[in-house]
Design an enzyme around this catalytic site. Structure first.
Site, short mmCIF file in Angstrom:
data_model
loop_
_atom_site.label_atom_id
_atom_site.label_comp_id
_atom_site.label_asym_id
_atom_site.label_seq_id
_atom_site.Cartn_x
_atom_site.Cartn_y
_atom_site.Cartn_z
N GLY A 82 0.82 -1.22 0.00
CA GLY A 82 0.00 0.00 0.00
C GLY A 82 0.84 1.26 0.00
O GLY A 82 0.40 2.31 0.45
N GLY A 138 -0.52 4.58 -1.47
CA GLY A 138 -1.66 5.24 -0.84
C GLY A 138 -1.24 6.42 0.03
O GLY A 138 -0.06 6.76 0.13
N GLN A 139 -2.23 7.02 0.67
CA GLN A 139 -1.95 8.17 1.54
C GLN A 139 -0.90 7.84 2.61
O GLN A 139 0.17 8.48 2.69
CB GLN A 139 -3.24 8.61 2.25
N SER A 154 -8.14 -0.78 12.22
CA SER A 154 -8.96 0.43 12.08
C SER A 154 -10.00 0.57 13.18
O SER A 154 -10.55 -0.42 13.68
CB SER A 154 -9.67 0.35 10.73
N GLU A 173 -12.86 1.33 12.59
CA GLU A 173 -14.11 0.79 12.04
C GLU A 173 -14.46 -0.55 12.69
O GLU A 173 -15.60 -1.00 12.62
CB GLU A 173 -14.01 0.61 10.53
N TYR A 190 -15.94 -3.85 5.32
CA TYR A 190 -14.59 -3.32 5.57
C TYR A 190 -14.21 -3.55 7.04
O TYR A 190 -13.12 -4.06 7.36
CB TYR A 190 -14.54 -1.83 5.23
N HIS A 221 -7.58 9.27 9.69
CA HIS A 221 -6.54 10.29 9.54
C HIS A 221 -6.50 10.75 8.08
O HIS A 221 -6.64 9.96 7.16
CB HIS A 221 -5.18 9.79 10.05
P1 NAP Z 1 -5.34 4.28 0.58
O1 NAP Z 1 -4.82 5.65 0.33
O2 NAP Z 1 -6.69 3.90 0.03
O3 NAP Z 1 -4.26 3.23 0.05
C1 NAP Z 1 -4.56 1.86 -0.09
C2 NAP Z 1 -3.35 1.17 -0.70
O4 NAP Z 1 -3.65 -0.23 -0.84
C3 NAP Z 1 -2.98 1.68 -2.09
O5 NAP Z 1 -1.59 1.76 -2.17
C4 NAP Z 1 -3.51 0.57 -3.00
O6 NAP Z 1 -2.80 0.44 -4.21
C5 NAP Z 1 -3.23 -0.65 -2.13
N1 NAP Z 1 -4.00 -1.82 -2.58
C6 NAP Z 1 -5.35 -1.95 -2.62
N2 NAP Z 1 -5.67 -3.15 -3.12
C7 NAP Z 1 -4.50 -3.79 -3.39
C8 NAP Z 1 -4.15 -5.06 -3.95
N3 NAP Z 1 -5.10 -5.92 -4.30
N4 NAP Z 1 -2.85 -5.38 -4.11
C9 NAP Z 1 -1.87 -4.51 -3.76
N5 NAP Z 1 -2.12 -3.28 -3.24
C10 NAP Z 1 -3.42 -2.93 -3.06
O7 NAP Z 1 -5.40 3.97 2.16
P2 NAP Z 1 -4.70 4.74 3.39
O8 NAP Z 1 -5.64 5.81 3.87
O9 NAP Z 1 -3.30 5.06 3.06
O10 NAP Z 1 -4.75 3.59 4.50
C11 NAP Z 1 -3.66 2.69 4.69
C12 NAP Z 1 -4.13 1.51 5.53
O11 NAP Z 1 -4.58 1.98 6.79
C13 NAP Z 1 -5.31 0.74 4.94
O12 NAP Z 1 -5.17 -0.64 5.23
C14 NAP Z 1 -6.52 1.31 5.66
O13 NAP Z 1 -7.59 0.36 5.69
C15 NAP Z 1 -5.91 1.55 7.03
N6 NAP Z 1 -6.58 2.61 7.80
C16 NAP Z 1 -6.67 3.85 7.27
C17 NAP Z 1 -7.30 4.85 8.01
C18 NAP Z 1 -7.40 6.26 7.48
O14 NAP Z 1 -8.14 7.05 8.07
N7 NAP Z 1 -6.69 6.62 6.42
C19 NAP Z 1 -7.80 4.56 9.29
C20 NAP Z 1 -7.65 3.27 9.80
C21 NAP Z 1 -7.03 2.29 9.04
P3 NAP Z 1 -3.30 1.14 -5.60
O15 NAP Z 1 -2.66 2.49 -5.61
O16 NAP Z 1 -2.76 0.21 -6.64
O17 NAP Z 1 -4.79 1.18 -5.56
P1 GDP Z 2 -14.90 6.16 7.12
O1 GDP Z 2 -15.04 6.60 8.53
O2 GDP Z 2 -13.71 5.30 6.87
O3 GDP Z 2 -16.13 5.54 6.56
O4 GDP Z 2 -14.54 7.50 6.30
P2 GDP Z 2 -15.39 8.41 5.30
O5 GDP Z 2 -14.64 9.67 5.11
O6 GDP Z 2 -15.75 7.64 4.04
O7 GDP Z 2 -16.77 8.70 6.07
C1 GDP Z 2 -16.79 9.33 7.34
C2 GDP Z 2 -18.25 9.61 7.73
O8 GDP Z 2 -18.77 10.62 6.85
C3 GDP Z 2 -19.18 8.40 7.60
O9 GDP Z 2 -19.96 8.31 8.78
C4 GDP Z 2 -20.08 8.76 6.43
O10 GDP Z 2 -21.42 8.25 6.52
C5 GDP Z 2 -20.09 10.27 6.50
N1 GDP Z 2 -20.44 10.89 5.19
C6 GDP Z 2 -21.44 11.77 4.98
N2 GDP Z 2 -21.52 12.10 3.69
C7 GDP Z 2 -20.53 11.41 3.05
C8 GDP Z 2 -20.11 11.35 1.68
O11 GDP Z 2 -20.66 11.98 0.79
N3 GDP Z 2 -19.02 10.55 1.43
C9 GDP Z 2 -18.39 9.83 2.39
N4 GDP Z 2 -17.33 9.09 2.06
N5 GDP Z 2 -18.79 9.85 3.70
C10 GDP Z 2 -19.85 10.64 4.02
#
Ligand code: NAP
Ligand code: GDP
Length: 328
Positions: free
Chosen positions: A8, A11-12, A127, A129, A151, A181
């Site tokens: 990953g 990703g972000q 997460s 979640e 998820y 985040h």
């Molecule tokens: P993101 O920006 O959506 O990045 C997801 C990454 O996973 C991308 O690099 C994507 O590659 C890769 N990926 C998806 N499917 C794949 C596959 N089949 N094979 C190889 N790579 C694959 O997510 P993020 O926000 O950086 O989050 C990083 C991790 O933290 C995730 O596991 C997420 O569930 C977890 N997390 C995030 C948050 C948050 O708020 N950001 C909170 C809690 C947990 P591509 O570029 O090729 O699509």
């Molecule tokens: P999540 O916490 O990983 O599901 O992150 P999201 O940014 O997708 O959603 C955060 C919250 O925003 C959730 O409770 C959604 O129901 C709410 N939400 C409200 N409107 C929207 C929308 O248009 N898009 C997304 N992605 N979330 C929304």
């Protein structure tokens, strides 16, 4: 020199973590899908400034053999498993593929390390979640899981797989229970980036409306660059443990809108329209984390305040429109 492998990495979080580890002197490797190597301009854009310093390997989390080969070839000291299908609404639309990628992908990574690099320390991106509709506020490591989406269910499975590999095979494997985040590198479909991008577009006269779902949902939103420090710190401990990583504050989607639109002199009420189809089949209403363990044991705390996070994301999206900044 320590060697890290990040799934990953495109990703972000992967991009911030790669920067952080390079700065610490690590040799940084990434597992990326083959298409990313074919079409790098788009798919590797978050990595552009550091690309020459990275070593990328093609592989897919859907393919155990490819994960195994990369782990075997790289022989990492630390593996950060961040790759996943990360968008909750899509996990309802295509639950089967989300469960497959997120559960099997995690299992493939753990098994590959067990077989090919058992000395390697593993971080799993778990997460908040998993808490779903939690029965206590704030949520901590001991709070019962009640996931509300495919998820979230996949993250619970990944969390338990990680714990089981630690207990059964003595791997140094731990989970960061990360609360939401965000950053200017957040995907555009997540609510924060959707709001900041629309606020910027509306300000510049490129759009009029922002369609949203549930405005009452509350999240504990931090800054992604702060959170990757905690991932690294977890793997430097003497014993592996799971940690909640959160700011300890919660804010509603409505409040996020108020701040983002207010920052560019607009009233969110003039532009936000709610759409029933953007509500989820099962919602997670309120998340707020208690990161006491991370603070005490890792010495971790978040640096970026909420208002500054929102405003920096809006500023970034304005600069993107004005052509003053490349896509992060
Ligand atoms: P993101 O920006 O959506 O990045 C997801 C990454 O996973 C991308 O690099 C994507 O590659 C890769 N990926 C998806 N499917 C794949 C596959 N089949 N094979 C190889 N790579 C694959 O997510 P993020 O926000 O950086 O989050 C990083 C991790 O933290 C995730 O596991 C997420 O569930 C977890 N997390 C995030 C948050 C948050 O708020 N950001 C909170 C809690 C947990 P591509 O570029 O090729 O699509
Ligand atoms: P999540 O916490 O990983 O599901 O992150 P999201 O940014 O997708 O959603 C955060 C919250 O925003 C959730 O409770 C959604 O129901 C709410 N939400 C409200 N409107 C929207 C929308 O248009 N898009 C997304 N992605 N979330 C929304």
């Amino acid at each position: 020199m320590k060697r890290a492998l990040i799934t990953g990495i495109t990703g972000q979080d992967g991009s911030y973590l790669a920067e952080y580890l390079l700065d610490l002197g690590y040799e940084v490797h990434g597992l990326v899908r083959h298409v990313a190597l074919q079409d790098g301009r788009d798919r590797l854009q978050r990595l552009t400034p550091i690309l020459p310093r990275l070593r990328l390997h093609s592989g897919s989390l859907e393919n155990a053999a490819s994960v195994f080969h990369v782990v075997q070839r790289v022989q990492p000291d630390e593996l950060y498993h961040l790759g996943a299908q990360t968008f909750v609404p899509y996990s309802f639309e295509d639950a089967f593929s989300t469960l497959q990628t997120n559960i099997n992908g995690t299992h493939f990574v753990l098994e590959a390390v067990k077989q090919a690099a058992p000395h390697c320390r593993i971080y799993f991106a778990s997460s908040s979640e998993m808490f779903g509709n939690a029965d206590e506020q704030p949520q901590r490591e001991t709070t019962r899981f009640h996931p509300r989406s495919p998820y979230g269910i996949a993250k619970v499975a990944g969390f338990h797989l990680t714990r089981n590999y630690r207990e059964a095979y003595q791997l140094f494997a731990c989970s960061g229970i990360m609360f939401n985040h965000e950053s200017p590198r957040r995907g555009f479909e997540f609510v924060t980036r959707k709001i900041t991008q629309h606020a910027a577009r509306i300000k510049r006269g490129l759009a009029k409306e922002l369609p949203l779902g549930n405005l009452d949902a509350q999240r504990d939103w931090g800054f992604a660059r702060d959170y990757v420090r905690a991932m690294h710190a977890m793997l430097q401990q003497s014993t592996p443990q799971d940690y909640v990583v959160a700011t300890g504050e919660t804010h509603s989607v409505r409040e996020f809108c108020e701040l983002a639109f207010g920052h560019v002199g607009l009233n969110w009420k003039d532009h936000v329209v709610t759409k029933p189809e953007l509500h989820r089949p099962a919602e997670v209403f309120t998340l707020i984390g208690d990161a006491t363990r991370a603070r005490q044991e890792l010495g971790w705390s978040p640096l970026m305040p909420f208002r500054e996070l929102v405003e920096s994301m809006v500023d970034h999206d304005l600069a993107l429109i004005d052509g003053l900044k490349p896509t992060p």
